[in-house]
Design a protein around this motif. Structure first.
Motif, PDB file in Angstrom:
ATOM      1  N   GLY A  72       0.886  -1.221   0.058  1.00  0.00           N
ATOM      2  CA  GLY A  72      -0.060   0.095  -0.052  1.00  0.00           C
ATOM      3  C   GLY A  72       0.723   1.259   0.032  1.00  0.00           C
ATOM      4  O   GLY A  72       0.322   2.308  -0.067  1.00  0.00           O
ATOM      5  N   ARG A  73       2.169   0.985   0.107  1.00  0.00           N
ATOM      6  CA  ARG A  73       2.837   2.315  -0.004  1.00  0.00           C
ATOM      7  C   ARG A  73       3.396   2.589  -1.650  1.00  0.00           C
ATOM      8  O   ARG A  73       3.211   1.725  -2.276  1.00  0.00           O
ATOM      9  N   ALA A  74       3.752   3.644  -1.720  1.00  0.00           N
ATOM     10  CA  ALA A  74       4.310   4.634  -3.049  1.00  0.00           C
ATOM     11  C   ALA A  74       5.424   5.365  -2.962  1.00  0.00           C
ATOM     12  O   ALA A  74       5.658   5.828  -1.806  1.00  0.00           O
ATOM     13  N   THR A  75       5.955   5.543  -3.923  1.00  0.00           N
ATOM     14  CA  THR A  75       7.452   6.515  -3.894  1.00  0.00           C
ATOM     15  C   THR A  75       7.228   7.412  -5.125  1.00  0.00           C
ATOM     16  O   THR A  75       6.887   6.833  -6.173  1.00  0.00           O
ATOM     17  N   SER A  76       7.538   8.533  -5.126  1.00  0.00           N
ATOM     18  CA  SER A  76       7.624   9.543  -6.267  1.00  0.00           C
ATOM     19  C   SER A  76       8.979   9.510  -6.882  1.00  0.00           C
ATOM     20  O   SER A  76       9.101  10.102  -7.872  1.00  0.00           O
ATOM     21  N   LYS A  77       9.944   8.749  -6.139  1.00  0.00           N
ATOM     22  CA  LYS A  77      11.411   8.886  -6.574  1.00  0.00           C
ATOM     23  C   LYS A  77      11.963   7.234  -6.849  1.00  0.00           C
ATOM     24  O   LYS A  77      12.515   6.999  -5.818  1.00  0.00           O
ATOM     25  N   ALA A  78      11.322   6.771  -7.663  1.00  0.00           N
ATOM     26  CA  ALA A  78      11.443   5.232  -7.800  1.00  0.00           C
ATOM     27  C   ALA A  78      12.796   4.765  -7.651  1.00  0.00           C
ATOM     28  O   ALA A  78      13.202   3.719  -7.303  1.00  0.00           O
ATOM     29  N   GLU A  79      13.772   5.489  -8.135  1.00  0.00           N
ATOM     30  CA  GLU A  79      15.232   5.116  -8.387  1.00  0.00           C
ATOM     31  C   GLU A  79      15.791   5.023  -6.777  1.00  0.00           C
ATOM     32  O   GLU A  79      16.650   4.359  -6.560  1.00  0.00           O
ATOM     33  N   ASP A  80      15.047   5.658  -5.629  1.00  0.00           N
ATOM     34  CA  ASP A  80      15.611   5.591  -4.479  1.00  0.00           C
ATOM     35  C   ASP A  80      14.796   4.594  -3.414  1.00  0.00           C
ATOM     36  O   ASP A  80      15.200   4.421  -2.408  1.00  0.00           O
ATOM     37  N   GLU A  81      13.898   3.837  -4.191  1.00  0.00           N
ATOM     38  CA  GLU A  81      13.150   2.779  -3.310  1.00  0.00           C
ATOM     39  C   GLU A  81      14.165   1.634  -2.552  1.00  0.00           C
ATOM     40  O   GLU A  81      13.986   1.573  -1.430  1.00  0.00           O
ATOM     41  N   THR A  82      15.045   1.227  -3.405  1.00  0.00           N
ATOM     42  CA  THR A  82      15.982   0.039  -2.960  1.00  0.00           C
ATOM     43  C   THR A  82      16.762   0.892  -1.698  1.00  0.00           C
ATOM     44  O   THR A  82      17.204   0.121  -0.889  1.00  0.00           O
ATOM     45  N   VAL A  83      17.353   1.988  -1.930  1.00  0.00           N
ATOM     46  CA  VAL A  83      18.365   2.609  -1.257  1.00  0.00           C
ATOM     47  C   VAL A  83      17.511   2.877   0.289  1.00  0.00           C
ATOM     48  O   VAL A  83      18.139   2.549   1.299  1.00  0.00           O
ATOM     49  N   ALA A  84      16.186   3.305   0.017  1.00  0.00           N
ATOM     50  CA  ALA A  84      15.379   3.574   1.313  1.00  0.00           C
ATOM     51  C   ALA A  84      15.454   2.585   2.266  1.00  0.00           C
ATOM     52  O   ALA A  84      15.240   2.604   3.498  1.00  0.00           O
TER      53      ALA A  84
END
Length: 171
Positions: A72-84
């Motif tokens: 249910g989460r999303a990100t506006s900066k997909a390239e940082d998903e794995t970093v986060a």
């Protein structure tokens, strides 16, 4: 000792945010003793419950557990998903930041995690296009629930995914 969020130019303690959401739910409810959780607050309250758990010796989480946290989460900066999320699975973000594209970062992330949920290839999400990685999701936030148990694992290797799977052939 306190969980504090930086919101614009102000800091707010998590406990006061939770109280405000519960108060708002009480105003929405016809029965004041049974507050209604506003839909947008559900994820926040679940995250607060997770973050409020006492620290344990185990600091790393399984990738299956993290995929559940991301539902249910999303990100506006997909390239940082794995970093986060790298810290949750005990992976150094430095090793992921060496790559710039979403796809390269996901591939590097999965190789660093090494043990992935066996059901990951069957998640209905957009996949990577790399040879040997066409089973891998482009994003973990798009997966939702996995069909396999989180302790059923497969191994991510530079040549692809290795694991025990049952296949039924129809003739």
């Amino acid at each position: 000792r306190k969980l504090v969020f930086q919101i614009s130019d102000d800091q707010e303690e998590a406990s006061s945010l939770v109280r405000a959401l519960v108060d708002e739910g009480s105003r929405l409810s016809r029965v004041p003793a049974v507050p209604i959780t506003p839909p947008y607050a559900r994820g926040f309250l679940e995250s607060m419950a997770f973050l409020a758990q006492p620290a344990t010796e185990r600091t790393a989480h399984s990738l299956g557990a993290v995929v559940g946290y991301l539902e249910g989460r999303a990100t506006s900066k997909a390239e940082d998903e794995t970093v986060a999320i790298s810290g949750l699975v005990d992976v150094s973000p430095k090793d992921i930041l060496a790559h710039s594209s979403v796809e390269d970062r996901m591939k590097a992330f999965l190789l660093l995690v090494h043990d992935v949920p066996r059901g990951l290839p069957f998640a209905s999400s957009e996949k990577l296009a790399f040879e040997g990685f066409r089973w891998a999701p482009r994003s973990l936030t798009a997966i939702g629930k996995l069909e396999s148990e989180s302790d059923e694992l497969a191994r991510c290797t530079p040549t692809g995914l290795e694991g025990d799977y049952t296949f039924i052939g129809f003739v």
